[in-house]
Scaffold this motif. Structure first.
Motif, PDB file in Angstrom:
ATOM      1  N   SER A 270     -14.757 -11.613 -18.249  1.00  0.00           N
ATOM      2  CA  SER A 270     -14.628 -12.183 -17.242  1.00  0.00           C
ATOM      3  C   SER A 270     -15.596 -13.223 -16.745  1.00  0.00           C
ATOM      4  N   LEU A 271     -15.536 -14.189 -15.743  1.00  0.00           N
ATOM      5  CA  LEU A 271     -16.415 -15.382 -15.731  1.00  0.00           C
ATOM      6  C   LEU A 271     -18.108 -14.756 -15.679  1.00  0.00           C
ATOM      7  N   THR A 272     -18.330 -13.935 -14.570  1.00  0.00           N
ATOM      8  CA  THR A 272     -19.598 -13.752 -14.542  1.00  0.00           C
ATOM      9  C   THR A 272     -20.120 -12.977 -15.664  1.00  0.00           C
TER      10      THR A 272
ATOM     11  N   PHE B 155     -21.581 -20.790  -5.876  1.00  0.00           N
ATOM     12  CA  PHE B 155     -20.988 -19.510  -5.773  1.00  0.00           C
ATOM     13  C   PHE B 155     -21.955 -18.406  -6.131  1.00  0.00           C
TER      14      PHE B 155
ATOM     15  N   SER C 160     -21.952 -15.390  -6.925  1.00  0.00           N
ATOM     16  CA  SER C 160     -21.700 -14.475  -8.062  1.00  0.00           C
ATOM     17  C   SER C 160     -22.535 -15.457  -9.184  1.00  0.00           C
ATOM     18  N   ASP C 161     -22.648 -16.626  -9.282  1.00  0.00           N
ATOM     19  CA  ASP C 161     -23.463 -17.436 -10.143  1.00  0.00           C
ATOM     20  C   ASP C 161     -24.955 -17.468  -9.702  1.00  0.00           C
TER      21      ASP C 161
ATOM     22  N   TYR D 297     -17.257 -25.045  -5.411  1.00  0.00           N
ATOM     23  CA  TYR D 297     -15.807 -24.301  -4.992  1.00  0.00           C
ATOM     24  C   TYR D 297     -15.626 -24.527  -3.689  1.00  0.00           C
TER      25      TYR D 297
ATOM     26  N   ASP E 107     -20.051 -23.977 -15.008  1.00  0.00           N
ATOM     27  CA  ASP E 107     -19.172 -22.993 -14.706  1.00  0.00           C
ATOM     28  C   ASP E 107     -17.681 -23.907 -14.056  1.00  0.00           C
TER      29      ASP E 107
ATOM     30  N   ALA F  98     -14.829 -22.645 -13.313  1.00  0.00           N
ATOM     31  CA  ALA F  98     -13.956 -21.677 -12.585  1.00  0.00           C
ATOM     32  C   ALA F  98     -12.818 -22.692 -11.733  1.00  0.00           C
ATOM     33  N   HIS F  99     -13.378 -23.637 -11.014  1.00  0.00           N
ATOM     34  CA  HIS F  99     -12.396 -24.584 -10.279  1.00  0.00           C
ATOM     35  C   HIS F  99     -12.018 -25.863 -11.133  1.00  0.00           C
TER      36      HIS F  99
ATOM     37  N   CYS G 263     -12.800 -18.563 -15.487  1.00  0.00           N
ATOM     38  CA  CYS G 263     -11.919 -17.595 -15.112  1.00  0.00           C
ATOM     39  C   CYS G 263     -10.596 -18.121 -15.325  1.00  0.00           C
TER      40      CYS G 263
ATOM     41  N   TYR H 111      -7.638 -17.041 -13.437  1.00  0.00           N
ATOM     42  CA  TYR H 111      -6.634 -16.567 -12.578  1.00  0.00           C
ATOM     43  C   TYR H 111      -6.766 -17.625 -11.398  1.00  0.00           C
ATOM     44  N   LYS H 112      -7.497 -18.753 -11.382  1.00  0.00           N
ATOM     45  CA  LYS H 112      -7.075 -19.721 -10.348  1.00  0.00           C
ATOM     46  C   LYS H 112      -6.202 -20.706 -10.834  1.00  0.00           C
TER      47      LYS H 112
HETATM   48  C1  LIG Z   1     -13.969 -17.587  -8.778  1.00  0.00           C
HETATM   49  C2  LIG Z   1     -15.318 -17.848  -9.121  1.00  0.00           C
HETATM   50  C3  LIG Z   1     -16.122 -16.817  -9.770  1.00  0.00           C
HETATM   51  C4  LIG Z   1     -15.457 -15.233 -10.095  1.00  0.00           C
HETATM   52  O1  LIG Z   1     -16.248 -14.575 -10.805  1.00  0.00           O
HETATM   53  P1  LIG Z   1     -15.591 -13.543 -11.617  1.00  0.00           P
HETATM   54  O2  LIG Z   1     -16.783 -12.909 -12.590  1.00  0.00           O
HETATM   55  O3  LIG Z   1     -14.388 -13.901 -12.267  1.00  0.00           O
HETATM   56  O4  LIG Z   1     -15.314 -12.224 -10.611  1.00  0.00           O
HETATM   57  C5  LIG Z   1     -17.344 -17.156 -10.064  1.00  0.00           C
HETATM   58  N1  LIG Z   1     -17.973 -18.444  -9.949  1.00  0.00           N
HETATM   59  C6  LIG Z   1     -17.371 -19.297  -9.492  1.00  0.00           C
HETATM   60  C7  LIG Z   1     -17.624 -20.653  -9.179  1.00  0.00           C
HETATM   61  C8  LIG Z   1     -15.887 -18.806  -9.059  1.00  0.00           C
HETATM   62  O5  LIG Z   1     -15.233 -20.014  -8.431  1.00  0.00           O
END
Ligand SMILES: *Cc1c(COP(=O)(O)O)cnc(C)c1O
Length: 424
Positions: free
Chosen positions: A104-106, A133, A135-136, A193, A218, A220-221, A241, A243-244
């Motif tokens: 998964s992304l992170t 974001f 998580s990053d 994001y 990244d 994701a978006h 990821c 799922y978006k």
């Molecule tokens: C959605 C998103 C994530 C989600 O991280 P997961 O590891 O898939 O849970 C991480 N970074 C950004 C910038 C996002 O938009």
């Protein structure tokens, strides 16, 4: 544009070369069974109607074949991830061997930093954007600490100017140049994001590389939203990821890009696992790790077939629709949302997302000109009225018309509901 009327929206839909794709997705409905207008593909894409069959195929092969499914399944599990290389490469502007669906992304971001954030005595900083974001940010800060570095000194944050929300390319370039000698890694989003801003990646990547830093993205978006040229831009790595905008379902398998120039470099350290080992000799179960060339060599575990199957269904729809047609419709549809908001909600919402088509994808981020409480309640009432966007603290409403499954009529209806709620 003429004054937005429902007829005008229907005429636009009738002219849409991608009309019909919306019916190939399940749209959510409210408790009374009324179809909602879903403008939240930036957070979780809708389910392709063909996804269930892809998952059931694997469930059935597992029932019938058990372990033999690794080789005898209709889509043998041992090579399941290989099905994604070509379609993901087309979406990201990469060669097939530069991309892989995994994790998964992170998690992928951490694995990429193991390989491409290798601080030295004087080149030991990571540049990110200030509203990255969370998580990053957590991932980067924990990597800094892992290397014994102090995030207060070694994390460099790019911020918009005082009173602004959007990052200016010129300011970013200047920051990269100024800090260049300290930078080990520059980590940038494709699309921010919160604001929906699409960064001008090519010059930024060029500047970071000239400064001697590695560059990670990244996406994701950005993936499935904007055309990308990861290979030609000379990006070191990218993660995303699925799922978006890629509509592969909650927690679906993510993905990763590693530039070809690293494909066979034994000097790049990595965290290894058996699925990154040369597939021709993997089952000799040798003691020594011999990575596959290319992004596949960064895999650790065997592919998560059940969380990958829906992605196959979605990528088939992307291939059929074509990214250039999707992007053309996206620019038009998001432009239509912008103009409708400006005309029908005059003075009531500030659109943070830049207006230039090159600086945004599907999403528009709005700040309602309401106090905080009423603004948050506006978002809740919007949802109750059947229009699904999302709210990001402290004050941002995000709406993303998605060209695969949203129509002009959807956008028209959403703005009518907003106008009703705001009493215009
Ligand atoms: C959605 C998103 C994530 C989600 O991280 P997961 O590891 O898939 O849970 C991480 N970074 C950004 C910038 C996002 O938009």
């Amino acid at each position: 544009m003429s004054d937005p009327s429902p007829d005008d929206a229907h005429a636009r839909d009738a002219d849409d070369p991608l009309r019909g794709f919306g019916e190939r997705f399940h749209h959510p409905s409210d408790a009374a069974g009324r179809r909602q207008v879903y403008l939240c593909g930036h957070s979780l894409g809708l389910q392709p109607k063909s996804a269930a069959a892809q998952v059931e195929q694997e469930m059935g092969d597992w029932r019938r074949l058990a372990v033999l499914g690794h080789h005898a399944a209709a889509r043998p599990w041992i090579a399941y991830h290989e099905r994604f290389a070509a379609p993901l490469a087309r979406l990201t502007g990469a060669a097939d061997h530069e991309v892989v669906a995994m994790n998964s992304l992170t998690v992928n971001l951490h694995l990429m930093m193991v390989s491409f954030f290798r601080p030295s005595a004087d080149r030991n900083c990571v540049l990110i954007e200030q509203s990255a974001f969370p998580s990053d940010r957590y991932a980067v800060v924990s990597q800094l600490k892992y290397h014994g570095l102090d995030p207060h000194r070694h994390l460099i944050e790019a911020a918009p100017r005082e009173g602004e929300r959007i990052l200016r390319t010129g300011d970013l370039l200047e920051l990269i140049e100024r800090e260049g000698r300290r930078l080990s890694l520059v980590l940038l989003p494709g699309v921010q994001y919160l604001t929906g801003q699409a960064l001008e990646l090519e010059p930024l990547i060029g500047a970071a590389r000239r400064a001697g830093a590695a560059v990670g993205l990244d996406l994701a978006h950005a993936i499935g939203n904007l055309p990308l040229s990861l290979h030609d831009w000379q990006t070191d790595f990218a993660v995303w990821c699925s799922y978006k905008y890629l509509n592969a379902g909650p927690g679906a398998v993510g993905g990763c890009f590693v530039h070809e120039r690293h494909a066979r470099d034994p000097g790049v350290p990595r965290f290894a696992g058996w699925w990154g080992h040369d597939k021709h000799t993997r089952f000799r179960m040798d003691a020594d790790f011999e990575p596959m060339p290319g992004a596949e060599g960064w895999q650790i575990s065997n592919p998560p077939v059940l969380s990958s199957a829906p992605l196959l269904a979605s990528l088939e729809l992307f291939a059929e629709a074509g990214l250039s047609r999707l992007r053309a419709k996206s620019s038009a549809l998001t432009g239509y949302l912008r103009r409708s908001i400006e005309q029908r909600l005059p003075g009531m919402a500030e659109i943070i997302t830049p207006a230039a088509p090159s600086q945004h994808g599907c999403q528009l981020s709005l700040r309602l000109k309401l106090p905080a409480g009423p603004a948050r309640r506006f978002h809740e009432r919007l949802g109750a009225a059947g229009v699904i966007g999302d709210w990001r603290e402290p004050d941002v409403l995000r709406l993303a018309p998605t060209p695969l499954y949203n129509s002009y009529a959807d956008v028209h209806h959403a703005v009518s509901v907003m106008a009703g709620l705001l009493g215009t």
